[in-house]
Write a protein that holds these residues in place. Structure first.
Motif, PDB file in Angstrom:
ATOM      1  N   ALA A  78       9.954  -3.540   4.181  1.00  0.00           N
ATOM      2  CA  ALA A  78      11.046  -4.261   4.809  1.00  0.00           C
ATOM      3  C   ALA A  78      10.546  -5.385   5.685  1.00  0.00           C
ATOM      4  N   THR A  79       9.532  -5.061   6.457  1.00  0.00           N
ATOM      5  CA  THR A  79       8.917  -6.079   7.289  1.00  0.00           C
ATOM      6  C   THR A  79       7.438  -5.941   7.154  1.00  0.00           C
ATOM      7  N   ALA A  80       6.733  -6.997   7.260  1.00  0.00           N
ATOM      8  CA  ALA A  80       5.291  -6.957   7.117  1.00  0.00           C
ATOM      9  C   ALA A  80       4.653  -7.516   8.357  1.00  0.00           C
ATOM     10  N   SER A  81       3.528  -6.892   8.709  1.00  0.00           N
ATOM     11  CA  SER A  81       2.754  -7.439   9.802  1.00  0.00           C
ATOM     12  C   SER A  81       2.012  -8.655   9.309  1.00  0.00           C
ATOM     13  N   GLU A  97      -8.537 -11.665  -6.805  1.00  0.00           N
ATOM     14  CA  GLU A  97      -7.907 -12.839  -6.195  1.00  0.00           C
ATOM     15  C   GLU A  97      -6.384 -12.706  -6.210  1.00  0.00           C
ATOM     16  N   MET A  98      -5.859 -12.161  -7.291  1.00  0.00           N
ATOM     17  CA  MET A  98      -4.413 -11.985  -7.390  1.00  0.00           C
ATOM     18  C   MET A  98      -3.930 -10.970  -6.354  1.00  0.00           C
ATOM     19  N   THR A  99      -4.689  -9.880  -6.194  1.00  0.00           N
ATOM     20  CA  THR A  99      -4.310  -8.863  -5.221  1.00  0.00           C
ATOM     21  C   THR A  99      -4.311  -9.422  -3.806  1.00  0.00           C
ATOM     22  N   MET A 100      -5.388 -10.153  -3.459  1.00  0.00           N
ATOM     23  CA  MET A 100      -5.471 -10.719  -2.121  1.00  0.00           C
ATOM     24  C   MET A 100      -4.368 -11.742  -1.877  1.00  0.00           C
ATOM     25  N   ALA A 101      -4.087 -12.559  -2.902  1.00  0.00           N
ATOM     26  CA  ALA A 101      -3.013 -13.549  -2.763  1.00  0.00           C
ATOM     27  C   ALA A 101      -1.672 -12.843  -2.563  1.00  0.00           C
ATOM     28  N   GLY A 102      -1.484 -11.721  -3.280  1.00  0.00           N
ATOM     29  CA  GLY A 102      -0.245 -10.967  -3.122  1.00  0.00           C
ATOM     30  C   GLY A 102      -0.094 -10.415  -1.721  1.00  0.00           C
ATOM     31  N   LEU A 103      -1.186  -9.915  -1.166  1.00  0.00           N
ATOM     32  CA  LEU A 103      -1.136  -9.373   0.190  1.00  0.00           C
ATOM     33  C   LEU A 103      -0.883 -10.467   1.218  1.00  0.00           C
ATOM     34  N   GLN A 104      -1.506 -11.622   0.996  1.00  0.00           N
ATOM     35  CA  GLN A 104      -1.342 -12.727   1.938  1.00  0.00           C
ATOM     36  C   GLN A 104       0.072 -13.307   1.896  1.00  0.00           C
ATOM     37  N   ASN A 105       0.742 -13.151   0.765  1.00  0.00           N
ATOM     38  CA  ASN A 105       2.115 -13.666   0.620  1.00  0.00           C
ATOM     39  C   ASN A 105       3.147 -12.536   0.624  1.00  0.00           C
ATOM     40  N   ALA A 106       2.741 -11.378   1.138  1.00  0.00           N
ATOM     41  CA  ALA A 106       3.615 -10.205   1.079  1.00  0.00           C
ATOM     42  C   ALA A 106       5.003 -10.426   1.668  1.00  0.00           C
ATOM     43  N   PRO A 107       5.135 -11.041   2.853  1.00  0.00           N
ATOM     44  CA  PRO A 107       6.484 -11.207   3.416  1.00  0.00           C
ATOM     45  C   PRO A 107       7.440 -11.946   2.480  1.00  0.00           C
ATOM     46  N   THR A 108       6.912 -12.941   1.746  1.00  0.00           N
ATOM     47  CA  THR A 108       7.750 -13.696   0.808  1.00  0.00           C
ATOM     48  C   THR A 108       8.028 -12.896  -0.453  1.00  0.00           C
ATOM     49  N   LEU A 109       6.978 -12.256  -0.997  1.00  0.00           N
ATOM     50  CA  LEU A 109       7.106 -11.552  -2.275  1.00  0.00           C
ATOM     51  C   LEU A 109       8.011 -10.335  -2.173  1.00  0.00           C
ATOM     52  N   GLN A 110       8.009  -9.677  -1.020  1.00  0.00           N
ATOM     53  CA  GLN A 110       8.830  -8.478  -0.862  1.00  0.00           C
ATOM     54  C   GLN A 110      10.321  -8.798  -0.951  1.00  0.00           C
ATOM     55  N   LYS A 111      10.685 -10.052  -0.749  1.00  0.00           N
ATOM     56  CA  LYS A 111      12.090 -10.461  -0.837  1.00  0.00           C
ATOM     57  C   LYS A 111      12.428 -11.081  -2.188  1.00  0.00           C
ATOM     58  N   ASN A 112      11.431 -11.166  -3.077  1.00  0.00           N
ATOM     59  CA  ASN A 112      11.632 -11.793  -4.382  1.00  0.00           C
ATOM     60  C   ASN A 112      12.005 -10.723  -5.410  1.00  0.00           C
ATOM     61  N   ILE A 157      -2.976 -20.074  -4.419  1.00  0.00           N
ATOM     62  CA  ILE A 157      -2.030 -19.456  -5.346  1.00  0.00           C
ATOM     63  C   ILE A 157      -0.672 -19.371  -4.678  1.00  0.00           C
ATOM     64  N   LYS A 158       0.304 -20.017  -5.285  1.00  0.00           N
ATOM     65  CA  LYS A 158       1.650 -20.039  -4.720  1.00  0.00           C
ATOM     66  C   LYS A 158       2.369 -18.727  -5.033  1.00  0.00           C
ATOM     67  N   PRO A 159       3.332 -18.337  -4.201  1.00  0.00           N
ATOM     68  CA  PRO A 159       4.116 -17.137  -4.485  1.00  0.00           C
ATOM     69  C   PRO A 159       4.779 -17.179  -5.857  1.00  0.00           C
ATOM     70  N   SER A 160       5.255 -18.360  -6.265  1.00  0.00           N
ATOM     71  CA  SER A 160       5.903 -18.475  -7.578  1.00  0.00           C
ATOM     72  C   SER A 160       4.919 -18.172  -8.714  1.00  0.00           C
ATOM     73  N   GLU A 161       3.656 -18.562  -8.517  1.00  0.00           N
ATOM     74  CA  GLU A 161       2.636 -18.279  -9.525  1.00  0.00           C
ATOM     75  C   GLU A 161       2.313 -16.783  -9.572  1.00  0.00           C
ATOM     76  N   ILE A 162       2.327 -16.149  -8.416  1.00  0.00           N
ATOM     77  CA  ILE A 162       2.070 -14.708  -8.376  1.00  0.00           C
ATOM     78  C   ILE A 162       3.167 -13.964  -9.125  1.00  0.00           C
ATOM     79  N   VAL A 163       4.408 -14.408  -8.941  1.00  0.00           N
ATOM     80  CA  VAL A 163       5.527 -13.786  -9.664  1.00  0.00           C
ATOM     81  C   VAL A 163       5.326 -13.935 -11.167  1.00  0.00           C
ATOM     82  N   GLU A 164       4.937 -15.125 -11.606  1.00  0.00           N
ATOM     83  CA  GLU A 164       4.712 -15.357 -13.039  1.00  0.00           C
ATOM     84  C   GLU A 164       3.572 -14.472 -13.562  1.00  0.00           C
TER      85      GLU A 164
END
Length: 598
Positions: free
Chosen positions: A147-150, A225-240, A164-171
């Motif tokens: 729900a919320t990320a630190s 790299e994908m995993t780290m990018a996902g963690l770094q963009n977690a607040p955005t991705l969790q709402k996607n 790596i953009k969040p949109s690319e991670i989704v793709e």
């Protein structure tokens, strides 16, 4: 231990997540235990790092080679599986004592030898720093509930490299799903035609590795790299919604892979969400309700069924957006499909069997419809692990628990762990429910201020009283005293167990390496690391008694009572009180319709 716990208590109001307190304590205890152990020599530590680096690189090269051959149709799914099986078999073991160092041991060794340039080189080459950072980030995401990320992990990659953009991670996630679907179907047919049973862990490893190689080929992005990018963009991705849907679909596919691999593996790796069912002649099931990134689980007793639920199985439960509430709805619906009086033991994904030679019969034979237990060094009833019988009473209890999702206050309330206190009060009809409920509904503070939350918990604790067995006209509920249920936080018992007494399982095992480096010598053969885990009944009992005497606010002191620590803790025989003992009273005006409450 007491000093470390006091450190946690004095700082818990400043932590970014309430639930992280227990993780911090477990980590501190592991560091304290590890600090007391002799360090490997620097040369041995270097050898371990070189072995890790070499194996990691070989595994990456191997997976890419198999993928290219499979993509070019130079090898079939059956041949790819055989190559993965051979690769796992041929992997040389490390030096004895260093073959599977835990993250704590690795970090302690590095701290000691970090000034050495060669150690720094191989530490980086082995990727240990990134692995530790990813593990810490994953645990943070797990406890935040999505729900919320630190704050996301610090980006330590080359700033000149591709972002790596969040949109690319989704793709990438969606491509992973497509590739995994194709591979899953190919593996299903190959496993069906094979004369030799496939192993679930190898099949899952192959499906994920080949799908990852496909993503890397298209996007030039490694799995790490994908995993780290996902963690770094977690607040955005969790709402996607696309990302969440693709992640859930990956879980379902991995669970599907395990179902067509009939060979039993002792190591059921929940990092990859294995769904493996053991045939049973018993009316008892072990149900693991988990989320992504859980830790390995060991194969349990063959007379029990094992069901792994992702909490996405039942449409009726989808309205509970929080996993922890949806979990209890899922278990209730699952029970509807089971035989009458079927008994289900429910576990979190961070539980490990510490005494595999024992069974759950003591608790299975207990007559209660619902069995819960008191948390070790908190005044809360534990929410993650419990036992329920397939009765209308138990199913209704679970659904009422799930429905507290709609009654959550605006502030921090510890999700289902805060709600279970009221559900128990409601069920056993003790006095004071209205007062405690109002305190719950008025929780408005964030997790940085827990004073009002603990006041609420103390309200419920005073009303419920000591652990006991309640019998109502419609069913029964038992609350077990601390350390008397089949699962407990292992850190408070020094991660020790016994083949006759005490908890059978340890909760709070966040790191997979703790399973393979401390608890088990060989997961494939279910070979327990007895010298590390098992202690005599006397040793374990004395450890439990010392803990109880150190914390009289959680364990009754003295002699002459059913739960007095000095009388029963050494033998783990502190039993629940009976329904009407010690001044227990019913509140005849208790059951006012909750639907009318604000």
């Amino acid at each position: 231990m007491k000093m470390s716990w006091e450190i946690i208590q004095s700082t818990e109001a400043q932590t970014s997540s309430f639930a992280r307190c227990t993780e911090q304590l477990a980590s501190m205890m592991q560091h304290l235990t590890g600090s007391a152990q002799p360090r490997p020599e620097k040369a041995d530590f270097l050898e371990a790092l070189r072995t890790m680096a070499e194996h990691s690189q070989k595994a990456k090269d191997f997976a890419k080679k198999v993928y290219e051959d499979y993509r070019a149709k130079n090898c079939s799914a059956a041949e790819a599986y055989r190559r993965f099986e051979d690769f796992n078999t041929s992997t040389p073991a490390g030096k004895e004592g260093l073959e599977d160092m835990s993250p704590v041991e690795l970090q302690l060794c590095y701290d000691e030898y970090r000034e050495d340039a060669e150690v720094q080189h191989w530490w980086t080459k082995a990727g240990v720093e990134n692995s530790l950072m990813m593990a810490a980030s994953v645990q943070s995401l797990m406890k935040s509930g999505g729900a919320t990320a630190s704050s996301p992990p610090e980006d330590k990659t080359d700033k000149k490299g591709k972002k790596i953009k969040p949109s690319e991670i989704v793709e990438m996630q969606e491509l992973m799903v497509d590739e995994m679907k194709r591979l899953c179907e190919a593996c299903r047919e190959a496993a069906k035609a094979s004369s030799k049973a496939w192993k679930a862990d190898i099949a899952m490893q192959m499906v994920q590795a080949l799908a990852s190689a496909s993503v890397e080929r298209r996007y030039g992005c490694s799995p790490e790299e994908m995993t780290m990018a996902g963690l770094q963009n977690a607040p955005t991705l969790q709402k996607n919604e696309r990302f969440v849907r693709a992640t859930e679909k990956q879980q379902e596919i991995i669970m599907t892979v395990a179902t067509f691999c009939p060979e039993s593996n002792c190591a059921l790796n929940l990092v990859h969400l294995v769904a493996y069912k053991l045939r049973s002649a018993s009316n008892v099931g072990l149900v693991v309700a988990i989320r992504p990134f859980s830790v390995p689980w060991t194969d349990l007793w063959h007379k029990y069924n094992l069901h792994i639920l992702s909490a996405s199985e039942y449409e009726e439960c989808h309205r509970f957006k929080d996993f922890f509430f949806r979990k209890h709805c899922t278990v209730s619906k699952f029970l509807e499909s089971q035989p009458a009086s079927y008994t289900a033991a429910i576990f979190d994904g961070d539980v490990v069997v510490a005494a595999p030679m024992r069974s759950l019969e003591k608790w299975i034979n207990h007559s209660a419809d619902v069995q819960l237990y008191n948390r070790c060094l908190f005044h809360e009833i534990m929410a993650g692990n419990y036992m329920v019988r397939n009765t209308p009473f138990a199913r209704d209890f679970l659904m009422r628990w799930a429905e507290y999702y709609d009654r959550r206050p605006s502030g921090f309330s510890s999700a289902d762990n805060g709600a279970i206190q009221l559900v128990v009060m409601e069920t056993v009809q003790v006095e004071g429910f209205r007062t405690c409920y109002d305190m719950y509904r008025n929780l408005t503070d964030k997790v940085t201020n827990l004073d009002h939350y603990w006041n609420y918990v103390h309200c419920t604790k005073e009303a419920i009283g000591p652990a006991r067995a309640w019998n109502m006209e419609t069913g029964s509920l038992t609350l077990w005293p601390r350390l008397e249920f089949y699962v407990a936080d292992g850190v408070f018992l020094n991660r020790w167990a016994n083949d006759e007494v005490g908890p059978i399982m340890h909760h709070g095992v966040k790191d997979p390496k703790d399973v393979t480096s401390f608890y088990y010598k060989d997961l494939d053969q279910c070979q327990l690391n007895e010298s590390a885990v098992l202690r005599t009944a006397k040793q374990l009992g004395e450890t439990a008694l010392h803990l109880a005497q150190s914390y009289p606010e959680y364990f009754p002191k003295g002699h002459g009572c059913k739960q007095c620590a000095e009388d029963c803790m050494k033998t783990f025989s502190c039993a629940p009180l009976q329904d009407a003992s010690s001044g227990f009273q019913l509140d005849p005006t208790f059951f006012e319709p909750l639907v009318t409450m604000p």
